[in-house]
Design a protein around this motif. Structure first.
Motif, mmCIF file in Angstrom:
data_model
loop_
_atom_site.group_PDB
_atom_site.id
_atom_site.type_symbol
_atom_site.label_atom_id
_atom_site.label_comp_id
_atom_site.label_asym_id
_atom_site.label_seq_id
_atom_site.Cartn_x
_atom_site.Cartn_y
_atom_site.Cartn_z
ATOM 1 N N GLY A 6 -4.954 -1.611 -1.518
ATOM 2 C CA GLY A 6 -5.310 -1.078 -0.205
ATOM 3 C C GLY A 6 -4.712 -1.942 0.898
ATOM 4 O O GLY A 6 -4.560 -3.147 0.723
ATOM 5 N N GLN A 35 -5.490 4.702 9.731
ATOM 6 C CA GLN A 35 -5.580 4.004 8.441
ATOM 7 C C GLN A 35 -6.299 2.678 8.668
ATOM 8 O O GLN A 35 -6.017 1.956 9.629
ATOM 9 C CB GLN A 35 -4.177 3.750 7.859
ATOM 10 N N GLU A 66 0.893 -1.165 0.000
ATOM 11 C CA GLU A 66 0.000 0.000 0.000
ATOM 12 C C GLU A 66 0.932 1.215 0.000
ATOM 13 O O GLU A 66 1.498 1.554 1.035
ATOM 14 C CB GLU A 66 -0.901 -0.025 1.236
ATOM 15 N N ASN A 79 -8.352 5.526 4.059
ATOM 16 C CA ASN A 79 -7.649 4.534 3.240
ATOM 17 C C ASN A 79 -6.139 4.641 3.379
ATOM 18 O O ASN A 79 -5.435 3.637 3.264
ATOM 19 C CB ASN A 79 -8.041 4.664 1.768
#
Ligand code: GLN
Length: 231
Positions: free
Chosen positions: A58, A124, A17, A145
């Motif tokens: 993600g 997050q 990510e 995100n």
């Protein structure tokens, strides 16, 4: 004559990510994934004779992607936790981290994690920071995100604090020259980052651990560490 083609290198698909500077991110205007983890996993791959291919996704999608075989490994500042270790295998620890808070510079009322009781906290999604924030009494948790989105919300006074990994918080404050935010809080939960691999892929786990040992022994790890942390 003997003109055999060199064997094509095997490909190691690595999920990350990439909004977690200085571990995985893109420099402004560049598409390339850079950072400590990116250098580390490329060095590990090279040591194993693999070509590393980075796959961006993600954070909360990384373990499912590993379980479904979409990727071979995760290098994403992922802390080794008991909960995750039920689902995936982790390499030896490669970086020692921990959680702190980021708050507004003019906020003098939040000094410890306990001071977050009843406050709104940006985190997050899917992270140890989110887990830790959830333990705080009456706190309102807002999930984002990526850490930069959580930091943005803090700057806009949408949350009272962001709980996130210390080296990422430090880098954010240093790099953005952010005068309106500051670090706060004792380092909570000493955490170790590990490379995650599917449980059934024991051969790959062994190779990765061996490569980590090798790059520690030959000075490559130290070089990468100094490049990003210089301490
Ligand atoms: N180290 C934290 C975790 O594993 C955060 C990782 C990240 O956001 N990339 O949950």
């Amino acid at each position: 004559a003997d003109q055999k083609q060199a064997a094509k290198p095997k490909v190691l698909k690595v999920g990350t990510e990439p909004s977690f500077a200085p571990f995985e991110f893109q420099e402004e205007g560049s598409k390339e994934y850079t950072g400590f983890d990116m250098d580390l996993i490329r060095a590990v791959g090279k040591q194993m004779g693999y070509e590393v291919q980075i796959v961006s996704m993600g954070f909360d999608g990384l373990i499912p992607a590993l379980e479904s075989g979409q990727i071979d490994a995760v290098a994403s500042g992922m802390s080794i936790t008991e909960e995750r270790a039920k689902k995936v295998a982790f390499s030896k620890p490669y970086y020692k981290s921990g959680l702190t808070m980021v708050i507004k510079s003019d906020n003098n009322s939040i000094k410890t994690f306990k001071d977050l009781e009843g406050k709104s906290i940006g985190v997050q999604i899917g992270t140890t920071g989110a887990e830790e924030a959830r333990k705080i009494k009456d706190a309102k948790i807002r999930e984002f995100n990526t850490p930069p989105e959580a930091f943005m919300e803090l700057k806009n006074n949408g949350v009272d604090a962001v709980v996130n990994d210390l080296p990422v918080n430090e880098y954010f404050i240093a790099k953005t020259g952010a005068k309106d935010v500051k670090l706060a809080g004792e380092v909570q939960n000493a955490e170790n980052y590990g490379i995650a691999i599917a449980k059934k892929n024991t051969e790959l786990s062994e190779k990765v651990n061996k490569a980590l040992d090798d790059i520690k022994a030959n000075g490559e790890y130290e070089k990468i560490y100094m490049k990003w942390f210089n301490k």
